[in-house]
Scaffold this active site. Structure first.
Site, mmCIF file in Angstrom:
data_model
loop_
_atom_site.group_PDB
_atom_site.id
_atom_site.type_symbol
_atom_site.label_atom_id
_atom_site.label_comp_id
_atom_site.label_asym_id
_atom_site.label_seq_id
_atom_site.Cartn_x
_atom_site.Cartn_y
_atom_site.Cartn_z
ATOM 1 N N SER A 40 -29.627 14.306 -16.092
ATOM 2 C CA SER A 40 -30.752 13.614 -16.724
ATOM 3 C C SER A 40 -31.939 13.516 -15.766
ATOM 4 O O SER A 40 -32.404 14.523 -15.247
ATOM 5 C CB SER A 40 -30.290 12.237 -17.201
ATOM 6 O OG SER A 40 -31.220 11.672 -18.110
ATOM 7 N N ASP A 188 -27.954 14.918 -23.248
ATOM 8 C CA ASP A 188 -27.915 14.341 -21.906
ATOM 9 C C ASP A 188 -26.570 14.535 -21.217
ATOM 10 O O ASP A 188 -25.517 14.196 -21.749
ATOM 11 C CB ASP A 188 -28.205 12.837 -22.034
ATOM 12 C CG ASP A 188 -28.555 12.190 -20.707
ATOM 13 O OD1 ASP A 188 -27.799 12.385 -19.742
ATOM 14 O OD2 ASP A 188 -29.568 11.489 -20.649
#
Length: 318
Positions: A40, A188
């Site tokens: 991320s 993610d």
């Protein structure tokens, strides 16, 4: 005298400025980053360091960055809560990540680095995590790209970062087809491994140079300021769900010795009764909070360096 190290950066959304503060302190102490990995927001920091950016350069970029630009809006998003609900139903996410990918690609281009192969040719390695919702498994990029009819080395880094930062619900997933034409929804990397320190050291041998982890930690207190509490509307509710789920990932997955080589960066800013936690999706973060997170990272690295000893760590854990 420069000392080399590898670095793994935890995901944390807008809190990534804390990573930059820690990086600046490490560089000031003479540490030079070799291989990097992240999830991320940590993937952004890892990618830019792999491209040759210094902590000071990253600080300069983030000081002028408007995080709200990353909440890319499609047509329905301009019609309030109803529009965002429609966008969520149609696109499986409220916002797109077009601007974020463009920003990362622009920064990489300034250093002449676009593909994973470019990083390898500079003598470094870069690993980024993403989550394949379709197959319910973790993707390690660029390694797993070969399964999607892509030459891992030729693949551009910015789209890989885009996959890793696509927080579910908040951002639209990346749609990706494999060799058989099957579509995969990629989001993610923090869903399955938000702090992948094992990517650069699986704990089975004595490392030649240290692997440092950069991780966000919370204080055992709750924000009492009304401005920090989740509001009653749909968007704030979703932000709370996403932030809570991502923050909880990997807390129990550290192996022996990982805690001791982790730089723990507080995600709480402010003073006294005004102290509150910055969540991963607080894109309306103000300049003061951004500076406070940077200082949190700097101070965390400074504290870590006071006690770190690589030889002692190896004797104890390897």
């Amino acid at each position: 005298m420069l000392k080399k190290c590898h670095a793994v950066f935890e995901g944390g959304g807008v809190r990534g400025i804390g990573h930059v503060g820690a990086v600046c302190r490490m560089e000031q102490a003479g540490w030079q980053f070799a291989d990097t990995a992240g999830s991320s927001a940590g993937a952004i920091v890892a990618a830019l360091l792999a491209a040759g950016y210094t902590g000071k350069e990253l600080k300069k970029e983030l000081e002028t960055l408007d995080y709200l630009r990353f909440k890319g809006k499609d047509l329905p998003d301009h019609f309030g809560i109803l529009g965002k609900s429609i966008s969520l139903l149609l696109s499986l996410g409220i916002y797109n990540t077009d601007d974020l990918e463009d920003w990362v690609d622009e920064l990489l281009n300034r250093k002449g680095i676009r593909r994973f192969k470019d990083v390898e040719q500079s003598g470094r390695k870069l690993k980024i995590t993403a989550s394949d919702l379709t197959e319910k498994r973790l993707l390690i990029l660029p390694d797993d790209l070969a399964e999607f009819t892509v030459d891992p080395g030729e693949f551009c880094i910015a789209p890989a970062v885009r996959m890793s930062v696509s927080i579910p619900i908040f951002f639209e997933p990346v749609r990706w087809k494999d060799r058989a034409g099957k579509e995969h929804l990629v989001v993610d990397g923090g869903l399955l491994s938000n702090y992948p320190i094992w990517l650069l050291d699986k704990g089975k041998s004595v490392p030649e140079i240290p692997v440092f982890g950069f991780k966000f930690v919370d204080e055992e207190e709750y924000c009492k300021s009304p401005s920090c509490q989740a509001g009653p509307n749909f968007i704030d509710y979703l932000k709370s769900i996403v932030s809570t789920s991502l923050d909880a990932i990997d807390h129990s997955h550290l192996s022996a010795g990982d805690y001791e080589r982790t730089i723990r960066i507080p995600a709480v800013t402010g003073e006294g009764g005004e102290r509150h936690k910055i969540s991963a999706v607080d894109f309306d973060i103000c300049k003061e909070e951004s500076r406070a997170l940077f200082e949190n990272g700097w101070s965390a690295a400074d504290w870590f360096l006071r006690t770190w000893n690589f030889e002692s760590w190896k004797r104890r854990y390897r």
